[in-house]
Structure formats: structure tokens, C-alpha cells
Enzyme design. Structure first.
Site, PDB file in Angstrom:
ATOM      1  N   LYS A  13       0.818  -1.181   0.093  1.00  0.00           N
ATOM      2  CA  LYS A  13       0.171   0.031   0.024  1.00  0.00           C
ATOM      3  C   LYS A  13       0.907   1.414  -0.152  1.00  0.00           C
ATOM      4  O   LYS A  13       0.620   2.206  -0.805  1.00  0.00           O
ATOM      5  CB  LYS A  13      -0.854   0.032   1.178  1.00  0.00           C
ATOM      6  CG  LYS A  13      -2.089  -1.279   1.248  1.00  0.00           C
ATOM      7  CD  LYS A  13      -2.636  -1.088   2.708  1.00  0.00           C
ATOM      8  CE  LYS A  13      -2.038  -1.055   4.010  1.00  0.00           C
ATOM      9  NZ  LYS A  13      -1.321  -2.447   4.171  1.00  0.00           N
ATOM     10  N   ARG A  86      -9.732   0.577   8.562  1.00  0.00           N
ATOM     11  CA  ARG A  86      -9.537  -0.741   8.767  1.00  0.00           C
ATOM     12  C   ARG A  86     -10.638  -1.498   9.356  1.00  0.00           C
ATOM     13  O   ARG A  86     -10.491  -2.633   9.648  1.00  0.00           O
ATOM     14  CB  ARG A  86      -8.371  -0.860   9.689  1.00  0.00           C
ATOM     15  CG  ARG A  86      -6.991  -0.994   8.994  1.00  0.00           C
ATOM     16  CD  ARG A  86      -5.864  -1.048   9.818  1.00  0.00           C
ATOM     17  NE  ARG A  86      -4.923   0.030   9.435  1.00  0.00           N
ATOM     18  CZ  ARG A  86      -3.563  -0.640   9.067  1.00  0.00           C
ATOM     19  NH1 ARG A  86      -3.191  -1.473   9.403  1.00  0.00           N
ATOM     20  NH2 ARG A  86      -2.822   0.465   8.628  1.00  0.00           N
ATOM     21  N   ARG A 125      11.795  -5.738   5.125  1.00  0.00           N
ATOM     22  CA  ARG A 125      11.427  -4.149   4.896  1.00  0.00           C
ATOM     23  C   ARG A 125      12.487  -3.550   5.752  1.00  0.00           C
ATOM     24  O   ARG A 125      12.671  -3.904   6.779  1.00  0.00           O
ATOM     25  CB  ARG A 125      10.095  -3.958   5.179  1.00  0.00           C
ATOM     26  CG  ARG A 125       9.737  -2.393   4.845  1.00  0.00           C
ATOM     27  CD  ARG A 125       8.450  -1.978   5.004  1.00  0.00           C
ATOM     28  NE  ARG A 125       7.662  -2.314   6.046  1.00  0.00           N
ATOM     29  CZ  ARG A 125       6.518  -2.322   6.254  1.00  0.00           C
ATOM     30  NH1 ARG A 125       5.740  -1.735   5.230  1.00  0.00           N
ATOM     31  NH2 ARG A 125       6.040  -2.666   7.206  1.00  0.00           N
ATOM     32  N   ARG A 156      10.853  -1.731  11.209  1.00  0.00           N
ATOM     33  CA  ARG A 156       9.967  -1.119  12.056  1.00  0.00           C
ATOM     34  C   ARG A 156       9.788  -2.588  13.113  1.00  0.00           C
ATOM     35  O   ARG A 156       9.845  -3.701  12.864  1.00  0.00           O
ATOM     36  CB  ARG A 156       8.393  -1.110  11.379  1.00  0.00           C
ATOM     37  CG  ARG A 156       8.510   0.080  10.691  1.00  0.00           C
ATOM     38  CD  ARG A 156       7.335   0.183   9.649  1.00  0.00           C
ATOM     39  NE  ARG A 156       6.002  -0.345  10.219  1.00  0.00           N
ATOM     40  CZ  ARG A 156       4.793  -0.494   9.437  1.00  0.00           C
ATOM     41  NH1 ARG A 156       4.984   0.032   8.316  1.00  0.00           N
ATOM     42  NH2 ARG A 156       3.840  -1.053   9.725  1.00  0.00           N
ATOM     43  N   ARG A 167      -0.382  -9.314  13.011  1.00  0.00           N
ATOM     44  CA  ARG A 167      -1.000  -8.236  12.408  1.00  0.00           C
ATOM     45  C   ARG A 167      -1.788  -8.883  11.049  1.00  0.00           C
ATOM     46  O   ARG A 167      -2.778  -8.303  10.872  1.00  0.00           O
ATOM     47  CB  ARG A 167      -0.192  -7.079  11.669  1.00  0.00           C
ATOM     48  CG  ARG A 167       0.530  -6.230  12.742  1.00  0.00           C
ATOM     49  CD  ARG A 167       1.870  -5.637  12.308  1.00  0.00           C
ATOM     50  NE  ARG A 167       1.910  -4.775  11.029  1.00  0.00           N
ATOM     51  CZ  ARG A 167       2.917  -4.793  10.458  1.00  0.00           C
ATOM     52  NH1 ARG A 167       4.201  -5.321  10.673  1.00  0.00           N
ATOM     53  NH2 ARG A 167       2.925  -4.058   9.180  1.00  0.00           N
TER      54      ARG A 167
HETATM   55  P1  AP5 Z   1       4.964  -1.362   1.976  1.00  0.00           P
HETATM   56  O1  AP5 Z   1       4.623  -0.672   0.643  1.00  0.00           O
HETATM   57  O2  AP5 Z   1       5.651  -0.980   2.984  1.00  0.00           O
HETATM   58  O3  AP5 Z   1       3.652  -2.322   2.207  1.00  0.00           O
HETATM   59  P2  AP5 Z   1       2.342  -1.791   3.414  1.00  0.00           P
HETATM   60  O4  AP5 Z   1       1.104  -2.519   2.476  1.00  0.00           O
HETATM   61  O5  AP5 Z   1       2.325  -0.348   3.443  1.00  0.00           O
HETATM   62  O6  AP5 Z   1       2.515  -2.453   4.471  1.00  0.00           O
HETATM   63  P3  AP5 Z   1       2.397  -1.897   6.000  1.00  0.00           P
HETATM   64  O7  AP5 Z   1       3.449  -2.749   7.039  1.00  0.00           O
HETATM   65  O8  AP5 Z   1       2.900  -0.542   6.100  1.00  0.00           O
HETATM   66  O9  AP5 Z   1       0.985  -2.146   6.382  1.00  0.00           O
HETATM   67  P4  AP5 Z   1       0.136  -1.900   7.794  1.00  0.00           P
HETATM   68  O10 AP5 Z   1      -1.131  -1.764   7.356  1.00  0.00           O
HETATM   69  O11 AP5 Z   1       0.361  -2.990   8.627  1.00  0.00           O
HETATM   70  O12 AP5 Z   1       0.812  -0.840   8.574  1.00  0.00           O
HETATM   71  P5  AP5 Z   1       0.627   0.768   8.973  1.00  0.00           P
HETATM   72  O13 AP5 Z   1       1.760   1.681   8.777  1.00  0.00           O
HETATM   73  O14 AP5 Z   1      -0.512   1.186   7.789  1.00  0.00           O
HETATM   74  O15 AP5 Z   1       5.506  -3.001   1.445  1.00  0.00           O
HETATM   75  C1  AP5 Z   1       6.112  -3.970   2.234  1.00  0.00           C
HETATM   76  C2  AP5 Z   1       7.536  -4.155   1.785  1.00  0.00           C
HETATM   77  O16 AP5 Z   1       7.409  -4.870   0.529  1.00  0.00           O
HETATM   78  C3  AP5 Z   1       8.604  -3.321   1.262  1.00  0.00           C
HETATM   79  O17 AP5 Z   1       9.817  -3.681   1.817  1.00  0.00           O
HETATM   80  C4  AP5 Z   1       8.497  -2.846   0.044  1.00  0.00           C
HETATM   81  O18 AP5 Z   1       9.571  -2.502  -0.537  1.00  0.00           O
HETATM   82  C5  AP5 Z   1       7.836  -4.436  -0.511  1.00  0.00           C
HETATM   83  N1  AP5 Z   1       7.289  -4.492  -2.036  1.00  0.00           N
HETATM   84  C6  AP5 Z   1       6.142  -3.365  -2.029  1.00  0.00           C
HETATM   85  N2  AP5 Z   1       5.881  -3.668  -3.219  1.00  0.00           N
HETATM   86  C7  AP5 Z   1       6.473  -4.692  -3.816  1.00  0.00           C
HETATM   87  C8  AP5 Z   1       6.465  -5.613  -4.717  1.00  0.00           C
HETATM   88  N3  AP5 Z   1       5.591  -5.173  -5.968  1.00  0.00           N
HETATM   89  N4  AP5 Z   1       7.697  -6.534  -5.160  1.00  0.00           N
HETATM   90  C9  AP5 Z   1       8.324  -6.851  -4.466  1.00  0.00           C
HETATM   91  N5  AP5 Z   1       8.403  -6.314  -3.049  1.00  0.00           N
HETATM   92  C10 AP5 Z   1       7.443  -5.112  -2.823  1.00  0.00           C
HETATM   93  O19 AP5 Z   1       0.061   0.509  10.104  1.00  0.00           O
HETATM   94  C11 AP5 Z   1       0.659   0.272  11.443  1.00  0.00           C
HETATM   95  C12 AP5 Z   1      -0.004   0.140  12.610  1.00  0.00           C
HETATM   96  O20 AP5 Z   1      -0.679   1.417  12.888  1.00  0.00           O
HETATM   97  C13 AP5 Z   1      -1.460  -0.765  12.629  1.00  0.00           C
HETATM   98  O21 AP5 Z   1      -0.806  -2.211  12.902  1.00  0.00           O
HETATM   99  C14 AP5 Z   1      -2.180  -0.190  13.709  1.00  0.00           C
HETATM  100  O22 AP5 Z   1      -1.574  -0.633  14.988  1.00  0.00           O
HETATM  101  C15 AP5 Z   1      -1.796   1.156  13.548  1.00  0.00           C
HETATM  102  N6  AP5 Z   1      -2.970   1.735  12.429  1.00  0.00           N
HETATM  103  C16 AP5 Z   1      -2.589   2.270  11.323  1.00  0.00           C
HETATM  104  N7  AP5 Z   1      -4.015   2.569  10.526  1.00  0.00           N
HETATM  105  C17 AP5 Z   1      -4.749   2.303  11.551  1.00  0.00           C
HETATM  106  C18 AP5 Z   1      -6.288   2.544  11.562  1.00  0.00           C
HETATM  107  N8  AP5 Z   1      -6.894   2.933  10.495  1.00  0.00           N
HETATM  108  N9  AP5 Z   1      -6.860   2.024  12.568  1.00  0.00           N
HETATM  109  C19 AP5 Z   1      -6.313   1.389  13.454  1.00  0.00           C
HETATM  110  N10 AP5 Z   1      -4.941   1.523  13.631  1.00  0.00           N
HETATM  111  C20 AP5 Z   1      -4.219   1.837  12.735  1.00  0.00           C
HETATM  112 MG    MG Z   2       2.646   1.107   4.823  1.00  0.00          MG
END
Ligand code: AP5
Ligand code: MG
Length: 212
Positions: A13, A86, A125, A156, A167
Site C-alpha cells: 500500500k 481498517r 522491509r 519497524r 497483524r
Molecule cells: P509496503 O509498501 O511498505 O507495504 P504496506 O502495505 O504499506 O505495509 P504496512 O506494513 O505499512 O501496512 P500496515 O497496514 O500493517 O501498517 P501501517 O503502517 O499502515 O511494502 C512492504 C515491503 O514490500 C517493502 O519492503 C517494499 O519494498 C516491498 N514491496 C512493495 N511492493 C513490492 C512488489 N511489488 N514486489 C516486491 N516487493 C515489494 O499501520 C501500522 C499500525 O498502525 C497498525 O498495525 C495499527 O496498529 C496502526 N494503525 C494504522 N492505521 C490504523 C487504522 N486505520 N486503525 C487502527 N490502527 C491503525
Molecule cells: Mg505502509
């Protein structure tokens, strides 16, 4: 245009949101990034939620919705929502807020990927401490430092395997119901996240072109 990106943690994402922001000029808002900034700055809010995030649990709906609305209130052109909503309750809060401002969710994009592959991507990552750029140690371009700003890279805490696995379970329980909620809508599309970053981006922009 308001675009919601959905998908497992690690589905790509954030990677795709950066590209979409560059191409369309819509503001990229990652609720995860907003919370991590609060934690880094040591604010009361950051202290309140740091354990939740580290363990891979969700921040309560009302709290995260306040943070989100505060971040988007100046945005008129459009937003790429990365990591929000979410839960169905968050989706309803977003619909309500957008409707009050004469807007709507124009596109919902689900990036699909297997659990095995997301775990591989999460545990490999790395993030730039200075600018937040996203890297992966298995990428052929990986150098161990940020190629955008020269910043130091870090892992992270919630990418540690047990937290990452948790997660995925939280996603299945709390976020999967959203897929049915959005699934019947005409502006809901799915893309194959297992392709290269550029291929996934092309699939998303092609899908958005059809919606527009
Ligand atoms: P990346 O693009 O970083 O993936 P992502 O989908 O953004 O993954 P996240 O871990 O950031 O999602 P998340 O939803 O768990 O975390 P968030 O920060 O939102 O890519 C991942 C890896 O793959 C990277 O190394 C990248 O280089 C690689 N990659 C990407 N595309 C590729 C491809 N095509 N081919 C190969 N490699 C590739 O949330 C964190 C925490 O915050 C949550 O757990 C929760 O505690 C809290 N939080 C955030 N939002 C909310 C909400 N709305 N409600 C409640 N709690 C929330
Ligand atoms: Mg992310």
C-alpha cells in the site's frame, strides 16, 4: 479523487501510494506513518498508542478517526488513504466526513497477496529514518542506505515476525469484513500484488482510468 488502498500488512500500500501521489498529486495519508511520527516525537498520544502498535494491534476507531480527519481537513484535491479505513466503523466515519464536505470515496483498490509473501516482505522491509522511503533487502537496488536522502535505514518494531504474524490475524478479523462491505460497489477493484512494483502500479492506474 479520493482513493482507498486496502490489503494485508506488507501488501504494498505504502509503496503504491507514493507512486500515485507522484502521478496524480493527491495527498498520500498513511495513518500508520502519522502514528509513528507521534511516537517518535514522544507526544502524549504517541505514548498512549506505542505499545498497541508495536504488538500489532489496532488503535481504537475514535482515536484514529480524529487523527485522520485532522490530517485531511485542508485537502481539497483528493487523498490516497493508506491504512484507513481498517474497520467498517472507520469506513462509515470516512463516508460521513466526505459527504459532509461534498466528496466521496471514488475508488477502492485491494492489493492482493498471499500471507506467505506478505510475511516475507514485512520481515525484509527497511525504512528510512529521515524521509520514510520504503526498501526491501531482497530488492536488486538495495544498498543499505536511503538512495533518496542518504538517511539511515531501520526495521519497524512491528515487522518482527511475531508482531507481523499477529497483524495478519488482526487484518483477517477486523479488516476482512470491509472487503465484503466494499466488494459489491462499482468502484471497487482488485489488483495482483505479486507482480513487480511497476506492474502493480500499471494495474492500479489502468483500473483508476476505468473508474474515472
Ligand atoms: P509496503 O509498501 O511498505 O507495504 P504496506 O502495505 O504499506 O505495509 P504496512 O506494513 O505499512 O501496512 P500496515 O497496514 O500493517 O501498517 P501501517 O503502517 O499502515 O511494502 C512492504 C515491503 O514490500 C517493502 O519492503 C517494499 O519494498 C516491498 N514491496 C512493495 N511492493 C513490492 C512488489 N511489488 N514486489 C516486491 N516487493 C515489494 O499501520 C501500522 C499500525 O498502525 C497498525 O498495525 C495499527 O496498529 C496502526 N494503525 C494504522 N492505521 C490504523 C487504522 N486505520 N486503525 C487502527 N490502527 C491503525
Ligand atoms: Mg505502509
Amino acid at each position: 479523487m479520493n482513493i482507498v488502498l486496502l490489503g494485508f500488512p506488507g501488501a504494498g500500500k505504502g509503496t503504491q501510494a507514493v507512486k500515485l501521489e507522484e502521478k496524480y498529486g493527491f495527498k498520500h495519508i498513511s495513518t500508520g506513518d502519522l502514528i509513528r511520527a507521534e511516537i517518535l516525537s514522544g507526544t502524549p498520544l504517541g505514548k498512549q498508542v506505542s505499545a498497541l502498535i508495536e504488538q500489532g494491534n489496532l488503535v481504537p476507531d475514535s482515536l484514529i478517526t480524529d487523527i485522520l480527519i485532522n490530517a485531511i481537513k485542508e485537502e481539497k484535491k483528493g487523498v490516497i488513504f493508506d491504512g484507513y479505513p481498517r474497520t467498517i466503523s472507520q469506513a462509515e466515519a470516512l463516508n460521513k466526513y466526505l459527504a459532509q464536505h461534498g466528496q466521496q470515496t471514488d475508488a477502492i483498490v485491494l492489493i492482493q497477496l498471499t500471507e506467505e509473501e506478505v510475511l516475507r516482505r514485512l520481515t525484509s522491509r527497511r525504512i528510512c529514518k529521515s524521509c520514510g522511503a520504503i526498501y526491501n533487502i531482497y530488492s536488486k537496488d538495495y544498498t543499505g542506505v536511503c538512495t533518496k536522502c542518504g538517511g539511515e535505514l531501520y526495521t519497524r518494531p512491528d515487522d518482527e515476525i511475531h508482531s507481523a504474524q499477529h497483524r495478519l490475524e488482526v487484518f483477517k478479523k477486523e479488516t476482512e469484513p470491509l472487503l465484503s462491505y466494499y466488494g459489491s460497489k462499482e468502484n471497487y477493484v482488485t489488483v495482483d500484488g505479486s507482480k513487480t512494483e511497476e506492474e502493480v502500479f500499471s494495474s492500479i492506474t489502468a483500473a483508476l482510468g476505468l473508474i474515472k
